[in-house]
Design a protein around this motif. Structure first.
Motif, mmCIF file in Angstrom:
data_model
loop_
_atom_site.group_PDB
_atom_site.id
_atom_site.type_symbol
_atom_site.label_atom_id
_atom_site.label_comp_id
_atom_site.label_asym_id
_atom_site.label_seq_id
_atom_site.Cartn_x
_atom_site.Cartn_y
_atom_site.Cartn_z
ATOM 1 N N GLY A 52 51.839 47.601 -9.365
ATOM 2 C CA GLY A 52 52.072 47.326 -10.938
ATOM 3 C C GLY A 52 50.817 47.466 -11.667
ATOM 4 N N THR A 53 50.727 47.006 -12.988
ATOM 5 C CA THR A 53 49.662 46.953 -13.840
ATOM 6 C C THR A 53 49.514 45.612 -14.397
ATOM 7 N N MET A 54 50.420 44.627 -14.230
ATOM 8 C CA MET A 54 50.526 43.375 -14.994
ATOM 9 C C MET A 54 49.385 42.532 -14.169
ATOM 10 N N ASN A 56 61.882 38.349 -0.964
ATOM 11 C CA ASN A 56 61.848 37.630 0.209
ATOM 12 C C ASN A 56 62.577 39.018 1.153
ATOM 13 N N GLY A 57 62.091 38.408 2.537
ATOM 14 C CA GLY A 57 62.605 39.280 3.518
ATOM 15 C C GLY A 57 62.573 38.835 4.937
ATOM 16 N N ALA A 82 58.266 44.744 -11.103
ATOM 17 C CA ALA A 82 59.633 44.428 -11.221
ATOM 18 C C ALA A 82 59.996 43.273 -10.395
ATOM 19 N N MET A 83 59.047 42.489 -9.682
ATOM 20 C CA MET A 83 59.194 41.458 -8.975
ATOM 21 C C MET A 83 59.974 41.789 -7.697
ATOM 22 N N GLN A 84 59.430 42.809 -6.976
ATOM 23 C CA GLN A 84 60.152 43.421 -5.684
ATOM 24 C C GLN A 84 58.851 43.750 -4.609
ATOM 25 N N ASP A 86 63.817 32.680 13.741
ATOM 26 C CA ASP A 86 64.328 33.000 12.366
ATOM 27 C C ASP A 86 63.099 32.817 11.425
ATOM 28 N N TYR A 87 62.259 33.840 11.079
ATOM 29 C CA TYR A 87 61.011 33.921 10.185
ATOM 30 C C TYR A 87 61.310 34.642 8.973
ATOM 31 N N SER A 88 60.752 33.910 7.650
ATOM 32 C CA SER A 88 61.095 34.883 6.619
ATOM 33 C C SER A 88 59.498 34.897 5.892
ATOM 34 N N PHE A 89 59.497 35.953 5.059
ATOM 35 C CA PHE A 89 58.271 36.285 4.204
ATOM 36 C C PHE A 89 58.840 36.149 3.067
ATOM 37 N N PHE A 90 58.060 35.714 1.976
ATOM 38 C CA PHE A 90 58.228 35.682 0.458
ATOM 39 C C PHE A 90 57.145 35.639 -0.518
ATOM 40 N N CYS A 91 57.420 35.759 -1.624
ATOM 41 C CA CYS A 91 56.315 35.463 -2.548
ATOM 42 C C CYS A 91 56.452 33.963 -3.132
ATOM 43 N N SER A 92 55.351 33.320 -3.300
ATOM 44 C CA SER A 92 55.491 31.785 -3.745
ATOM 45 C C SER A 92 55.181 31.456 -5.346
ATOM 46 N N PHE A 93 54.716 32.779 -5.845
ATOM 47 C CA PHE A 93 54.551 32.712 -7.491
ATOM 48 C C PHE A 93 55.719 32.131 -8.154
#
Length: 153
Positions: free
Chosen positions: A61-63, A146-147, A36-38, A131-138
């Protein structure tokens, strides 16, 4: 079970829960991603006493990764969107991370459903309170996945 044994067990559990965790545990983080992209967390924290941090990314997930792959990328918050944009151009073969990008503090490879990956990185050059952030770059994921990444004193 006698009432005194029951109460002693509760006291023991309470004392164990209040015990401090060891540094190795404080310096290891787990985060899950899904179809679910989370991410399952919007904030991750480590103490400044950690020399290195290990991040374990699990795709629950399964995808397949070419359809709904996820990675975990750490940057200064101001660099998040530019790194994600440059990552799209870098492509899947580079895990959607521009090669030798100095703005990237750490990143994992892209994984698909049912897969896991890890990255271990130094936080010696990072400052508590910055101030640092994490994320998915897909491609297309950064706006939702992100968070915040905090280093605490």
């Amino acid at each position: 079970m006698k009432k005194t044994h029951y109460l002693a067990g509760i006291a023991l559990l309470s004392a164990t829960a209040a015990m401090p965790t060891f540094a190795a545990d404080e310096c290891t983080l787990d985060i899950n991603s899904n179809d679910a992209m989370q991410f399952d967390q919007k904030e991750l924290s480590v103490p400044a006493t950690c020399e290195e941090v290990t991040l374990n990314l699990h795709h629950t997930g399964t995808m397949a990764k070419n359809v709904m792959g996820h990675n975990w990328v750490l940057t200064a918050t101001e660099d998040m969107q530019p790194v994600a944009t440059d990552g799209m151009n870098a492509g899947a073969d580079n895990d959607y991370i521009k090669e030798d990008d100095d703005r990237v503090i750490a990143h994992t490879e892209v994984v698909g459903g049912g897969e896991s990956t890890s990255v271990t990185f130094s936080i010696a050059d990072l400052n508590a309170g910055d101030d640092y952030s994490f994320f998915c770059s897909f491609p297309g994921h950064v706006s939702i996945m992100n968070g915040k990444f905090n280093i605490t004193e």
